[in-house]
Design a protein around this motif. Structure first.
Motif, PDB file in Angstrom:
ATOM      1  N   TYR A 253       0.823  -1.206   0.000  1.00  0.00           N
ATOM      2  CA  TYR A 253       0.000   0.000   0.000  1.00  0.00           C
ATOM      3  C   TYR A 253       0.865   1.269   0.000  1.00  0.00           C
ATOM      4  CZ  TYR A 253       0.650   1.306   4.915  1.00  0.00           C
ATOM      5  OH  TYR A 253       1.183   1.715   6.101  1.00  0.00           O
ATOM      6  N   PHE A 254       2.157   1.110   0.270  1.00  0.00           N
ATOM      7  CA  PHE A 254       3.055   2.270   0.323  1.00  0.00           C
ATOM      8  C   PHE A 254       4.399   1.863  -0.254  1.00  0.00           C
ATOM      9  CE2 PHE A 254       6.283   4.791   2.591  1.00  0.00           C
ATOM     10  CZ  PHE A 254       5.847   6.077   2.275  1.00  0.00           C
ATOM     11  N   GLN A 255       4.965   2.734  -1.115  1.00  0.00           N
ATOM     12  CA  GLN A 255       6.288   2.503  -1.700  1.00  0.00           C
ATOM     13  C   GLN A 255       7.005   3.841  -1.780  1.00  0.00           C
ATOM     14  OE1 GLN A 255       6.150  -0.432  -5.102  1.00  0.00           O
ATOM     15  NE2 GLN A 255       3.970   0.025  -4.921  1.00  0.00           N
ATOM     16  N   SER A 256       8.245   3.865  -1.324  1.00  0.00           N
ATOM     17  CA  SER A 256       8.984   5.119  -1.311  1.00  0.00           C
ATOM     18  C   SER A 256      10.385   4.896  -1.868  1.00  0.00           C
ATOM     19  CB  SER A 256       9.082   5.629   0.136  1.00  0.00           C
ATOM     20  OG  SER A 256       9.801   6.830   0.199  1.00  0.00           O
ATOM     21  N   PRO A 257      10.913   5.756  -2.704  1.00  0.00           N
ATOM     22  CA  PRO A 257      10.312   7.012  -3.124  1.00  0.00           C
ATOM     23  C   PRO A 257       9.212   6.853  -4.189  1.00  0.00           C
ATOM     24  CG  PRO A 257      12.467   6.786  -4.122  1.00  0.00           C
ATOM     25  CD  PRO A 257      12.278   5.607  -3.203  1.00  0.00           C
ATOM     26  N   ASN A 258       9.237   5.713  -4.931  1.00  0.00           N
ATOM     27  CA  ASN A 258       8.188   5.462  -5.915  1.00  0.00           C
ATOM     28  C   ASN A 258       8.169   3.975  -6.263  1.00  0.00           C
ATOM     29  OD1 ASN A 258      10.038   4.946  -8.229  1.00  0.00           O
ATOM     30  ND2 ASN A 258      10.562   7.101  -7.911  1.00  0.00           N
ATOM     31  N   PRO A 259       7.083   3.499  -6.885  1.00  0.00           N
ATOM     32  CA  PRO A 259       6.973   2.061  -7.189  1.00  0.00           C
ATOM     33  C   PRO A 259       8.021   1.539  -8.179  1.00  0.00           C
ATOM     34  CG  PRO A 259       4.822   3.105  -7.284  1.00  0.00           C
ATOM     35  CD  PRO A 259       5.834   4.205  -7.149  1.00  0.00           C
ATOM     36  N   GLU A 260       8.537   2.405  -9.044  1.00  0.00           N
ATOM     37  CA  GLU A 260       9.520   1.957 -10.033  1.00  0.00           C
ATOM     38  C   GLU A 260      10.914   1.786  -9.430  1.00  0.00           C
ATOM     39  OE1 GLU A 260       7.433   4.742 -10.666  1.00  0.00           O
ATOM     40  OE2 GLU A 260       6.034   3.312 -11.583  1.00  0.00           O
ATOM     41  N   ASN A 261      11.200   2.511  -8.369  1.00  0.00           N
ATOM     42  CA  ASN A 261      12.528   2.466  -7.756  1.00  0.00           C
ATOM     43  C   ASN A 261      12.388   2.542  -6.232  1.00  0.00           C
ATOM     44  OD1 ASN A 261      15.320   2.408  -7.642  1.00  0.00           O
ATOM     45  ND2 ASN A 261      15.467   4.631  -7.650  1.00  0.00           N
ATOM     46  N   PRO A 262      11.766   1.523  -5.625  1.00  0.00           N
ATOM     47  CA  PRO A 262      11.519   1.629  -4.184  1.00  0.00           C
ATOM     48  C   PRO A 262      12.768   1.374  -3.349  1.00  0.00           C
ATOM     49  CG  PRO A 262      10.771  -0.493  -4.980  1.00  0.00           C
ATOM     50  CD  PRO A 262      11.233   0.279  -6.186  1.00  0.00           C
ATOM     51  N   ALA A 263      12.857   2.100  -2.242  1.00  0.00           N
ATOM     52  CA  ALA A 263      13.855   1.830  -1.215  1.00  0.00           C
ATOM     53  C   ALA A 263      13.156   1.217  -0.010  1.00  0.00           C
ATOM     54  CB  ALA A 263      14.569   3.117  -0.817  1.00  0.00           C
ATOM     55  N   TYR A 264      11.827   1.360   0.009  1.00  0.00           N
ATOM     56  CA  TYR A 264      11.015   0.827   1.099  1.00  0.00           C
ATOM     57  C   TYR A 264       9.633   0.512   0.542  1.00  0.00           C
ATOM     58  CZ  TYR A 264       8.402   0.603   5.480  1.00  0.00           C
ATOM     59  OH  TYR A 264       7.611   0.193   6.516  1.00  0.00           O
ATOM     60  N   ILE A 265       9.130  -0.677   0.883  1.00  0.00           N
ATOM     61  CA  ILE A 265       7.752  -1.030   0.520  1.00  0.00           C
ATOM     62  C   ILE A 265       7.052  -1.527   1.785  1.00  0.00           C
ATOM     63  CG2 ILE A 265       8.235  -1.542  -1.897  1.00  0.00           C
ATOM     64  CD1 ILE A 265       8.321  -4.480  -1.250  1.00  0.00           C
ATOM     65  N   GLU A 266       5.749  -1.285   1.832  1.00  0.00           N
ATOM     66  CA  GLU A 266       5.032  -1.668   3.040  1.00  0.00           C
ATOM     67  C   GLU A 266       3.677  -2.267   2.691  1.00  0.00           C
ATOM     68  OE1 GLU A 266       5.453   0.700   6.786  1.00  0.00           O
ATOM     69  OE2 GLU A 266       3.362   1.158   6.299  1.00  0.00           O
ATOM     70  N   TYR A 267       3.372  -3.358   3.377  1.00  0.00           N
ATOM     71  CA  TYR A 267       2.099  -4.060   3.241  1.00  0.00           C
ATOM     72  C   TYR A 267       1.318  -3.906   4.538  1.00  0.00           C
ATOM     73  CZ  TYR A 267       4.333  -6.564  -0.636  1.00  0.00           C
ATOM     74  OH  TYR A 267       4.974  -6.897  -1.804  1.00  0.00           O
TER      75      TYR A 267
ATOM     76  N   GLN B 264      -4.349  -5.750  10.472  1.00  0.00           N
ATOM     77  CA  GLN B 264      -3.698  -4.921   9.458  1.00  0.00           C
ATOM     78  C   GLN B 264      -2.310  -4.460   9.918  1.00  0.00           C
ATOM     79  OE1 GLN B 264      -5.116  -4.063   6.046  1.00  0.00           O
ATOM     80  NE2 GLN B 264      -5.616  -6.077   6.858  1.00  0.00           N
ATOM     81  N   ASP B 265      -1.509  -5.432  10.380  1.00  0.00           N
ATOM     82  CA  ASP B 265      -0.148  -5.147  10.812  1.00  0.00           C
ATOM     83  C   ASP B 265       0.683  -4.660   9.638  1.00  0.00           C
ATOM     84  OD1 ASP B 265      -0.518  -6.120  13.508  1.00  0.00           O
ATOM     85  OD2 ASP B 265      -0.556  -8.138  12.653  1.00  0.00           O
ATOM     86  N   GLU B 266       1.707  -3.858   9.940  1.00  0.00           N
ATOM     87  CA  GLU B 266       2.595  -3.337   8.905  1.00  0.00           C
ATOM     88  C   GLU B 266       3.788  -4.267   8.720  1.00  0.00           C
ATOM     89  OE1 GLU B 266       3.873   0.633   9.781  1.00  0.00           O
ATOM     90  OE2 GLU B 266       1.829   1.411   9.754  1.00  0.00           O
ATOM     91  N   LEU B 267       4.003  -4.681   7.486  1.00  0.00           N
ATOM     92  CA  LEU B 267       5.187  -5.439   7.107  1.00  0.00           C
ATOM     93  C   LEU B 267       5.954  -4.587   6.115  1.00  0.00           C
ATOM     94  CD1 LEU B 267       6.970  -7.962   6.987  1.00  0.00           C
ATOM     95  CD2 LEU B 267       5.455  -8.823   5.190  1.00  0.00           C
ATOM     96  N   GLY B 268       7.126  -4.135   6.514  1.00  0.00           N
ATOM     97  CA  GLY B 268       7.953  -3.295   5.660  1.00  0.00           C
ATOM     98  C   GLY B 268       9.159  -4.063   5.154  1.00  0.00           C
ATOM     99  N   ILE B 269       9.586  -3.732   3.945  1.00  0.00           N
ATOM    100  CA  ILE B 269      10.809  -4.319   3.384  1.00  0.00           C
ATOM    101  C   ILE B 269      11.690  -3.149   2.962  1.00  0.00           C
ATOM    102  CG2 ILE B 269      11.788  -5.873   1.669  1.00  0.00           C
ATOM    103  CD1 ILE B 269       8.979  -7.234   1.626  1.00  0.00           C
ATOM    104  N   ILE B 270      12.907  -3.143   3.491  1.00  0.00           N
ATOM    105  CA  ILE B 270      13.831  -2.026   3.322  1.00  0.00           C
ATOM    106  C   ILE B 270      15.031  -2.468   2.500  1.00  0.00           C
ATOM    107  CG2 ILE B 270      15.275  -0.338   4.542  1.00  0.00           C
ATOM    108  CD1 ILE B 270      13.568  -0.940   7.055  1.00  0.00           C
ATOM    109  N   ASP B 271      15.501  -1.596   1.622  1.00  0.00           N
ATOM    110  CA  ASP B 271      16.713  -1.851   0.846  1.00  0.00           C
ATOM    111  C   ASP B 271      17.883  -2.046   1.814  1.00  0.00           C
ATOM    112  OD1 ASP B 271      19.134  -1.512  -0.720  1.00  0.00           O
ATOM    113  OD2 ASP B 271      17.861  -0.645  -2.280  1.00  0.00           O
TER     114      ASP B 271
END
Length: 144
Positions: free
Chosen positions: A36-50, A56-63
């Motif tokens: 539901y969230f991708q930063s800085p953008n979906p094409e080149n994410p450094a962080y994505i979050e479900y 509705q716990d947050e699962l983040g994946i970090i570069d």
């Protein structure tokens, strides 16, 4: 002053990956939802979050390039977060089909209580548990 618990609940679980695009594909297949969230953008994410699960716990994946300098991510280890699932053996099979490798074998720990864990393709440990306590707490929250 109120007696507020020091730790109020899990707010976010963060995992690491060198290839965020591959991690996004893998976790989207596993979870069945898009981040539901991708930063800085979906094409080149450094962080994505479900947002996942009953609460509705947050699962983040970090570069991995943002790993704290004192951290050592050379292998598996450290804390294991166990996600409650209704069918541990079935989810283990799904994870292995997606390329995860078993870390801890399927283990019966008591009546209606079973655990296992795997290592995802990015080196993170994913714990699975079926715990009668989880459903008791969830039911009490839903009744409140």
């Amino acid at each position: 002053m109120k007696n507020t618990p020091a730790l109020r609940g899990m707010a976010n679980v963060s995992l690491w990956a060198e290839d965020l695009i591959a991690a996004k594909e893998w976790y989207t297949k596993l979870l069945g939802v898009e981040p539901y969230f991708q930063s800085p953008n979906p094409e080149n994410p450094a962080y994505i979050e479900y947002r996942i699960g009953d609460l509705q716990d947050e699962l983040g994946i970090i570069d991995k390039k943002y790993t704290p300098k004192t951290a050592t991510l050379t292998g598996t280890g450290g804390a294991t977060l166990y996600w409650h699932v209704d069918d541990v053996a079935g989810m283990l099979e799904k994870l292995e089909e997606l390329g995860a490798t078993q870390y801890e074998p399927l283990t019966e720990r008591g009546v209606d209580w079973i655990t296992t864990s795997v290592v995802d393709p990015f080196g993170n440990i994913i714990g699975l548990i079926h715990s009668p306590h989880y459903k008791e707490i969830l039911n009490s929250i839903q009744k409140a």
